[in-house]
Design a protein around this motif. Structure first.
Motif, mmCIF file in Angstrom:
data_model
loop_
_atom_site.group_PDB
_atom_site.id
_atom_site.type_symbol
_atom_site.label_atom_id
_atom_site.label_comp_id
_atom_site.label_asym_id
_atom_site.label_seq_id
_atom_site.Cartn_x
_atom_site.Cartn_y
_atom_site.Cartn_z
ATOM 1 N N MET A 1 7.864 3.633 1.759
ATOM 2 C CA MET A 1 6.468 4.003 1.950
ATOM 3 C C MET A 1 6.073 5.031 0.892
ATOM 4 S SD MET A 1 4.564 5.675 5.295
ATOM 5 C CE MET A 1 4.792 4.209 6.304
ATOM 6 N N GLU A 2 5.028 4.735 0.175
ATOM 7 C CA GLU A 2 4.505 5.655 -0.829
ATOM 8 C C GLU A 2 3.309 6.413 -0.250
ATOM 9 O OE1 GLU A 2 6.076 6.166 -3.531
ATOM 10 O OE2 GLU A 2 7.500 4.506 -3.342
ATOM 11 N N ALA A 3 2.821 7.384 -1.029
ATOM 12 C CA ALA A 3 1.767 8.269 -0.535
ATOM 13 C C ALA A 3 0.520 7.521 -0.049
ATOM 14 C CB ALA A 3 1.400 9.289 -1.606
ATOM 15 N N PRO A 4 0.007 6.514 -0.780
ATOM 16 C CA PRO A 4 -1.199 5.828 -0.289
ATOM 17 C C PRO A 4 -0.996 5.177 1.081
ATOM 18 C CG PRO A 4 -0.847 5.346 -2.609
ATOM 19 C CD PRO A 4 0.390 6.044 -2.138
ATOM 20 N N GLU A 5 0.162 4.524 1.268
ATOM 21 C CA GLU A 5 0.422 3.900 2.560
ATOM 22 C C GLU A 5 0.639 4.957 3.639
ATOM 23 O OE1 GLU A 5 3.125 0.290 4.470
ATOM 24 O OE2 GLU A 5 3.797 1.298 2.637
ATOM 25 N N PHE A 6 1.279 6.065 3.257
ATOM 26 C CA PHE A 6 1.468 7.155 4.219
ATOM 27 C C PHE A 6 0.125 7.676 4.716
ATOM 28 C CE2 PHE A 6 1.457 11.824 4.704
ATOM 29 C CZ PHE A 6 2.154 11.910 5.899
ATOM 30 N N ARG A 7 -0.824 7.855 3.800
ATOM 31 C CA ARG A 7 -2.143 8.339 4.206
ATOM 32 C C ARG A 7 -2.773 7.403 5.236
ATOM 33 N NH1 ARG A 7 -4.157 12.252 0.579
ATOM 34 N NH2 ARG A 7 -2.959 12.414 -1.368
#
Length: 242
Positions: A1-7
């Motif tokens: 999971m990268e930052a955009p998906e985490f958001r």
């Protein structure tokens, strides 16, 4: 999971949490599942490839919620409140992100010092004498434990260690095992089972003192128990009110 998906995932989880707490009164408080209900609902082995967070969210309702006892429901009247709140949930998010381990000052100065200061706040709120506070400049101050049971054990072990050192000065000819065999602690006969467990883990005798008609530990009964044990050659070292 990268930052955009985490958001995206985090925002979805916040919505889920808010909806859960706002509508918690509509859920059955006590789960009606049977022991072992969970295993057939999840794989036998840990998955080797990740699942999408959308699927994970579906599993929360399908797998987890049927087996949850809803402690924050207004219809829940057992045990004790777990002090949850929206600010606490947000704070947990930040704590999880920082994820420091404060086992020493240098490991995370802010973590260590904030704990000391906030426990002084708590001590002042409940009216503890200044000797119990770190800001007194003496030996006072507290540390946060994971559970009340853990705190009971830590307090007992601390009292045990302190008393052993005191007795070694008075009786240098006694071995540590001899001293431990004479130690005795006290609690109410109505005390939580964790107190008895702390005595077992600490390897010391704990005596349950009879409570009064209101299930309270009274000073007179405690004094009588201590007096008898002193006459029998034992060494009182610990009292638990839990």
């Amino acid at each position: 999971m990268e930052a955009p998906e985490f958001r995206e995932f985090a925002k979805s989880m916040v919505d889920y949490i808010a909806d859960y707490l706002e509508n918690i009164r509509d859920r059955r408080v006590l789960s009606d599942v049977k022991p072992g209900y969970l295993r057939p609902l999840i794989p036998d082995s840990a998955p080797e490839t990740p699942e999408s967070w959308e699927d994970v969210m579906k599993d929360i309702e399908r797998v987890i919620m049927p087996g949850v006892t809803h402690w924050h429901s207004p219809k829940f009247h057992a045990y004790f409140p777990t002090a949850n709140s929206y600010p606490a949930i947000v704070a947990d998010m930040l704590s999880g992100a920082i994820a420091c381990i404060g086992f020493s000052w240098i490991a995370s100065p802010a973590c260590t010092e904030l704990e000391v200061v906030m426990l002084d706040w708590l001590g002042k709120m409940i009216g503890l004498p200044k000797e119990f506070l770190a800001c007194s400049g003496g030996k006072g101050g507290g540390v946060i434990q994971g559970t009340a049971s853990e705190a009971t054990l830590v307090a007992l072990l601390g009292a045990k260690a302190k008393k052993i050192e005191e007795i070694k000065v008075l009786h240098p000819e006694w071995s540590e095992n001899t001293i431990i065999s004479k130690l005795v602690g006290y609690s109410s006969s109505q005390a939580h089972s964790s107190v008895e467990r702390a005595g077992l883990l600490g390897g010391v005798k704990l005596r349950g003192v009879a409570a009064d008609e209101n299930n309270r530990l009274r000073g007179e009964a405690l004094e009588a128990a201590i007096k008898k044990d002193l006459e029998d050659g034992l060494i009182p070292f610990y009292v638990s009110k839990k």
